[in-house]
Design a protein around this motif. Sequence first.
Motif, PDB file in Angstrom:
ATOM      1  N   GLU A 103       0.823  -1.210   0.000  1.00  0.00           N
ATOM      2  CA  GLU A 103       0.000   0.000   0.000  1.00  0.00           C
ATOM      3  C   GLU A 103       0.858   1.261   0.000  1.00  0.00           C
ATOM      4  O   GLU A 103       0.447   2.306  -0.513  1.00  0.00           O
ATOM      5  N   LYS A 104       2.109   1.190   0.528  1.00  0.00           N
ATOM      6  CA  LYS A 104       3.012   2.344   0.538  1.00  0.00           C
ATOM      7  C   LYS A 104       3.671   2.555  -0.827  1.00  0.00           C
ATOM      8  O   LYS A 104       4.294   3.589  -1.065  1.00  0.00           O
ATOM      9  N   GLY A 105       3.581   1.584  -1.723  1.00  0.00           N
ATOM     10  CA  GLY A 105       4.165   1.726  -3.060  1.00  0.00           C
ATOM     11  C   GLY A 105       5.549   1.134  -3.203  1.00  0.00           C
ATOM     12  O   GLY A 105       6.241   1.405  -4.190  1.00  0.00           O
ATOM     13  N   ASP A 106       5.975   0.309  -2.219  1.00  0.00           N
ATOM     14  CA  ASP A 106       7.321  -0.273  -2.300  1.00  0.00           C
ATOM     15  C   ASP A 106       7.461  -1.287  -3.436  1.00  0.00           C
ATOM     16  O   ASP A 106       8.589  -1.624  -3.816  1.00  0.00           O
ATOM     17  N   PHE A 107       6.350  -1.766  -3.956  1.00  0.00           N
ATOM     18  CA  PHE A 107       6.401  -2.788  -5.014  1.00  0.00           C
ATOM     19  C   PHE A 107       5.846  -2.259  -6.337  1.00  0.00           C
ATOM     20  O   PHE A 107       5.332  -3.026  -7.150  1.00  0.00           O
ATOM     21  N   ASP A 108       5.971  -0.953  -6.563  1.00  0.00           N
ATOM     22  CA  ASP A 108       5.434  -0.358  -7.788  1.00  0.00           C
ATOM     23  C   ASP A 108       6.173  -0.799  -9.044  1.00  0.00           C
ATOM     24  O   ASP A 108       5.650  -0.629 -10.167  1.00  0.00           O
ATOM     25  N   LEU A 109       7.387  -1.310  -8.918  1.00  0.00           N
ATOM     26  CA  LEU A 109       8.110  -1.786 -10.103  1.00  0.00           C
ATOM     27  C   LEU A 109       7.456  -3.026 -10.709  1.00  0.00           C
ATOM     28  O   LEU A 109       7.716  -3.364 -11.869  1.00  0.00           O
ATOM     29  N   LEU A 110       6.621  -3.721  -9.938  1.00  0.00           N
ATOM     30  CA  LEU A 110       5.916  -4.892 -10.464  1.00  0.00           C
ATOM     31  C   LEU A 110       4.800  -4.449 -11.386  1.00  0.00           C
ATOM     32  O   LEU A 110       4.186  -3.398 -11.186  1.00  0.00           O
ATOM     33  N   ASN A 111       4.521  -5.291 -12.403  1.00  0.00           N
ATOM     34  CA  ASN A 111       3.387  -4.971 -13.266  1.00  0.00           C
ATOM     35  C   ASN A 111       2.086  -5.409 -12.577  1.00  0.00           C
ATOM     36  O   ASN A 111       2.115  -6.037 -11.515  1.00  0.00           O
ATOM     37  N   LEU A 112       0.955  -5.084 -13.179  1.00  0.00           N
ATOM     38  CA  LEU A 112      -0.339  -5.320 -12.548  1.00  0.00           C
ATOM     39  C   LEU A 112      -0.566  -6.804 -12.273  1.00  0.00           C
ATOM     40  O   LEU A 112      -1.049  -7.181 -11.188  1.00  0.00           O
ATOM     41  N   GLU A 113      -0.214  -7.641 -13.219  1.00  0.00           N
ATOM     42  CA  GLU A 113      -0.423  -9.077 -13.043  1.00  0.00           C
ATOM     43  C   GLU A 113       0.407  -9.619 -11.881  1.00  0.00           C
ATOM     44  O   GLU A 113      -0.081 -10.418 -11.068  1.00  0.00           O
ATOM     45  N   GLU A 114       1.654  -9.159 -11.787  1.00  0.00           N
ATOM     46  CA  GLU A 114       2.521  -9.608 -10.706  1.00  0.00           C
ATOM     47  C   GLU A 114       2.018  -9.106  -9.347  1.00  0.00           C
ATOM     48  O   GLU A 114       2.061  -9.842  -8.349  1.00  0.00           O
ATOM     49  N   LYS A 115       1.539  -7.870  -9.313  1.00  0.00           N
ATOM     50  CA  LYS A 115       0.989  -7.327  -8.055  1.00  0.00           C
ATOM     51  C   LYS A 115      -0.192  -8.163  -7.569  1.00  0.00           C
ATOM     52  O   LYS A 115      -0.279  -8.524  -6.394  1.00  0.00           O
ATOM     53  N   ASN A 116      -1.104  -8.457  -8.473  1.00  0.00           N
ATOM     54  CA  ASN A 116      -2.283  -9.254  -8.097  1.00  0.00           C
ATOM     55  C   ASN A 116      -1.883 -10.656  -7.632  1.00  0.00           C
ATOM     56  O   ASN A 116      -2.479 -11.211  -6.700  1.00  0.00           O
ATOM     57  N   GLN A 117      -0.874 -11.192  -8.286  1.00  0.00           N
ATOM     58  CA  GLN A 117      -0.416 -12.546  -7.935  1.00  0.00           C
ATOM     59  C   GLN A 117       0.121 -12.581  -6.505  1.00  0.00           C
ATOM     60  O   GLN A 117      -0.291 -13.434  -5.699  1.00  0.00           O
TER      61      GLN A 117
END
Length: 578
Positions: free
Chosen positions: A233-247
């Motif tokens: 939620e803080k944005g530390d994983f923003d480098l991931l694409n949408l599919e990877e985030k959802n996974q």
Amino acid sequence: MPKIPTYISQGKITTETASVGSVPRISPGENIFRATKPVTDFLTKEYIKEKKLEADNKAYKILSDMYIDQKDKNGNTIVKGLFTIQSETKKNGNPTDAASIHDQDVNSLYNYFQNNKFETLDNFTKKAIEKKFYSTAGILKTKALEGSRIEQIKVSTDVDEDYISKEALTLKEVGTVYLDIYNNKVIDKINANTNYDEGQKKILIEAYQKFGVTTLADSMSKSQPFAFKNAFEKGDFDLLNLEEKNQYLAVAEGNILESKFQVLTGSLSLPPDADPSLLTIAYDEINRGTFGGNQELVKLYNSLSLTEQRKFKEYANKKARSLKSDMQFQMLTNQSIIKNQVANESKETILQMDKNLGIYDKNIEILFGNTPQIIEQFKTLNSKVIATEGKTLSSFDTNSQIIDLIITDEINQVSDKFTLPGETESKSIIERYESGVNIKDLVFLSTMIDNQNKNPETYSDMKTFFNFIDFYKMPVQGSPVLKDIDPGLDNRLNNFKYTMYARYINGIEKGVPAKTLTDPTKKEFIGKDVLNFMPNANLLFKEIVDQIKKNKGFIPTRDAKRLPNESPQDYLKRIGQL
């Protein structure tokens, strides 16, 4: 007086002047050398060509040897050949050192040949070899240094990957607080590598930074799902694409839910040897949603959605079944340990009885103190062994039927009760002493049970052995006509069985297959001397006569045959001859 000869002149007057005809004429401005120079030049050129060809042939022959390593008579390398020098240069990831070492090795190779192979060569050949050698070495050096530079790039890339991989592991262990430090180290490391151009640097920095974030997300979503959601939620994983985030988010939420399930089913986590009723009580509390009155657990359960509550019930059922299986397995394991212990103690007790013709009752109580039924059976047996001095008749058929039950695992102890065909009362092996079972039979049967309990896989093919006994008992038995009056029949058959069993077990323990031991075509066959167990006709006749005299001339009729499973002693009692 001799006459002076006279001659008639044949000449005539002519007007021709004197001449030389075809005699060559040389100009006053020329000499012999100049006149023959074209021929000399031609011969000289042909000589040089021949010498050059000869030198080239010798040079190529020696050059071909220069490609390979030169070794002594023991196979040790004296000096490296051009192929080895080129290969080692390619593998050297430092081009500057590689070039220097290459030149040193090339000079060493040439000097070796110059000192050891050139003695019989002329100057033409030596010059040809030198020219061709260094020309070839120069070409190979160029290609080798290209390989060295490629190796340098590869080594440099491997160093970068190794360094960044270790930094990624540190990031995985420390967590998001190390993320900025990791990204800066990636930038510094890639920018320091002069083998990359600006475009490559940009691509590599982005790839390695994403690698670190992916490694961290994979770890935290499984081991720290709550912390992962906060960092997400803080944005530390923003480098991931949408599919990877959802996974990774789905993984984290799944682990969060399972952690709640683990807390709610904590009361099921009982040791395997706990009372099974405790598991039933804990499961009932969970199934009702009361959790033993623990309000925190009730509150947590009520916070679940209906779908999550349904999944929780499935989780609790599965966990309860698994724990129940563990408890049952533990109980079976304990029973197996006890069974093996009792079988071994029974065997040792019977061995002592056989050796000493009885033992003290006190010893029986010490061995079987927790099992009064076994104590009673062994005390009764002990009394009988003492009274009979261990001498009683044996029935081969009765023993064979008991063995069949041991093999099929229907008898696990000598104290287990069972019935044989035609019997109405169940009795154990111990209780059959004096009824077709003697002390030697007890030793054999108790040993067999103990071995089978200890090594079930080794003795799983015992059926093969007893099929062998059934097949070869006919010649040992002798004439079937004499079966009911042959006093040594059972002893002879039992002796055969005991002897063959000892050989069979010895072979099995040495790794010889059961089928090989019972195959008459194999050298390991255990029954090679089966004829030695056959009855002696004279001795058998004498024993029968002695038996008739002892029984006052009684000769059994067809109606007086032994019944199935009837021992010789019981048979004689029944017909009134004992």
